[in-house]
Write a protein that holds these residues in place. Structure first.
Motif, short mmCIF file in Angstrom:
data_model
loop_
_atom_site.label_atom_id
_atom_site.label_comp_id
_atom_site.label_asym_id
_atom_site.label_seq_id
_atom_site.Cartn_x
_atom_site.Cartn_y
_atom_site.Cartn_z
N GLU A 132 0.80 -1.23 0.00
CA GLU A 132 0.00 0.00 0.00
C GLU A 132 0.83 1.28 0.00
OE1 GLU A 132 -2.61 -0.43 3.34
OE2 GLU A 132 -3.81 -1.96 2.33
N GLN A 133 2.16 1.18 0.14
CA GLN A 133 3.00 2.38 0.13
C GLN A 133 3.22 2.87 -1.31
OE1 GLN A 133 4.07 -0.41 1.96
NE2 GLN A 133 3.35 0.42 3.89
N LYS A 134 3.90 3.99 -1.40
CA LYS A 134 4.22 4.55 -2.70
C LYS A 134 5.34 3.74 -3.36
CE LYS A 134 5.32 8.84 -4.97
NZ LYS A 134 5.51 10.25 -4.90
N ILE A 135 5.25 3.57 -4.67
CA ILE A 135 6.28 2.85 -5.42
C ILE A 135 7.41 3.84 -5.72
CG2 ILE A 135 6.81 1.70 -7.61
CD1 ILE A 135 3.87 0.70 -7.57
N LEU A 136 8.62 3.43 -5.38
CA LEU A 136 9.79 4.27 -5.60
C LEU A 136 10.26 4.11 -7.05
CD1 LEU A 136 12.03 6.03 -4.23
CD2 LEU A 136 13.25 3.89 -3.83
N LEU A 137 10.50 5.22 -7.73
CA LEU A 137 11.02 5.18 -9.10
C LEU A 137 12.52 5.37 -9.06
CD1 LEU A 137 8.36 7.36 -10.98
CD2 LEU A 137 8.43 4.89 -10.72
N SER A 138 13.24 4.58 -9.86
CA SER A 138 14.69 4.66 -9.86
C SER A 138 15.25 4.49 -11.27
CB SER A 138 15.28 3.59 -8.95
OG SER A 138 16.68 3.59 -9.03
N ASP A 139 16.18 5.40 -11.62
CA ASP A 139 16.86 5.28 -12.91
C ASP A 139 17.82 4.10 -12.93
OD1 ASP A 139 15.58 7.42 -14.15
OD2 ASP A 139 17.01 8.88 -13.35
N ALA A 140 18.11 3.51 -11.78
CA ALA A 140 18.97 2.33 -11.71
C ALA A 140 18.30 1.11 -12.32
CB ALA A 140 19.36 2.05 -10.26
N LEU A 141 17.00 1.21 -12.62
CA LEU A 141 16.27 0.12 -13.25
C LEU A 141 15.83 0.46 -14.67
CD1 LEU A 141 14.12 -0.84 -10.15
CD2 LEU A 141 16.02 -2.15 -11.12
N ALA A 142 16.20 1.63 -15.16
CA ALA A 142 15.87 2.06 -16.52
C ALA A 142 16.66 1.21 -17.52
CB ALA A 142 16.20 3.53 -16.69
N PRO A 143 16.23 1.17 -18.78
CA PRO A 143 16.93 0.33 -19.78
C PRO A 143 18.41 0.65 -19.96
CG PRO A 143 14.82 1.06 -20.63
CD PRO A 143 15.03 1.78 -19.33
N GLN A 144 18.83 1.87 -19.74
CA GLN A 144 20.24 2.25 -19.94
C GLN A 144 21.06 2.19 -18.65
OE1 GLN A 144 17.62 4.23 -20.23
NE2 GLN A 144 17.94 6.03 -18.96
N ALA A 145 20.52 1.68 -17.57
CA ALA A 145 21.21 1.64 -16.27
C ALA A 145 22.40 0.69 -16.31
CB ALA A 145 20.24 1.21 -15.18
N THR A 146 23.35 0.95 -15.43
CA THR A 146 24.54 0.11 -15.30
C THR A 146 24.45 -0.76 -14.05
OG1 THR A 146 25.76 1.75 -14.01
CG2 THR A 146 25.95 1.89 -16.43
N PHE A 147 25.31 -1.76 -13.98
CA PHE A 147 25.34 -2.64 -12.81
C PHE A 147 25.77 -1.88 -11.57
CE2 PHE A 147 27.34 -6.18 -10.29
CZ PHE A 147 26.14 -6.77 -9.93
N ALA A 148 26.66 -0.90 -11.74
CA ALA A 148 27.10 -0.08 -10.59
C ALA A 148 25.92 0.70 -10.01
CB ALA A 148 28.21 0.86 -11.01
N GLN A 149 25.06 1.24 -10.87
CA GLN A 149 23.87 1.95 -10.39
C GLN A 149 22.92 0.99 -9.66
OE1 GLN A 149 22.84 3.42 -14.34
NE2 GLN A 149 22.95 5.53 -13.57
#
Length: 184
Positions: A73-90
């Motif tokens: 029920e909480q808010k979903i956190l958005l992260s660029d670390a999961l975007a298609p261009q993200a790196t493993f370090a992110q």
């Protein structure tokens, strides 16, 4: 930590224009797969402390539908670390930031999410080896989810659920349980 890695569900065909592709929603099959998977996870008593999604619409919809079905029920956190261009370090940085949570669902895209999953399953390497190592081969179809336990060293894969298998199991469990037999 229990890490649930999920690839977004079916969203139709990729659009040639990248601006339009970012806003591509789930299709009917993708929504149905999310609801069935969420229902299955709920029946397995799976609950999430935190849900993190790629900012793209199809991933956010996947996270929202599965999260809702499992009681999140909480808010979903958005992260660029999961975007298609993200790196493993992110991605590793995201996991470090979320290390205080016991049960974490991340929803992203292929091929990078599949590569991240493969790299997590390998023993830790030195910085020099990190650039040279190849991820373990893992197949994560659209709408599939994998459960890993993260401790020190390599992650351990506990199980994976494919939406096609979940659909077949659901269809077989809702049909008549007794076989038809002749009464002659």
């Amino acid at each position: 930590m229990n890490l649930y890695v999920m690839r977004h569900a079916s969203a139709g065909t990729r659009r040639a224009n990248p601006v339009l592709d970012v806003r591509r929603p789930l299709d009917k099959q993708g929504k149905r797969d999310c609801l069935l998977l969420g229902n299955t996870l709920s029946s397995m008593n799976v609950a999430f402390d935190l849900v993190v999604s790629s900012p793209l619409k199809r991933s956010l919809q996947t996270a929202s539908l599965v999260g809702t079905e499992t009681g999140y029920e909480q808010k979903i956190l958005l992260s660029d670390a999961l975007a298609p261009q993200a790196t493993f370090a992110q991605f590793q940085k995201l996991l470090a930031e979320c290390s205080g949570y016991e049960s974490l669902l991340v929803v992203g895209h292929s091929p990078n999410l599949v590569q991240f999953l493969g790299l997590l399953l390998q023993p830790a390497a030195t910085a020099q080896e990190d650039c040279e190592r190849r991820p373990a081969a893992v197949r994560l179809r659209k709408g599939a989810i994998a459960r890993l336990t993260l401790d020190r060293g390599a992650a351990m894969l506990q199980w994976m659920l494919d939406p096609r298998v979940v659909g077949k199991l659901y269809a077989s469990s809702t049909s008549k349980s007794r076989r038809k037999t002749s009464r002659k």
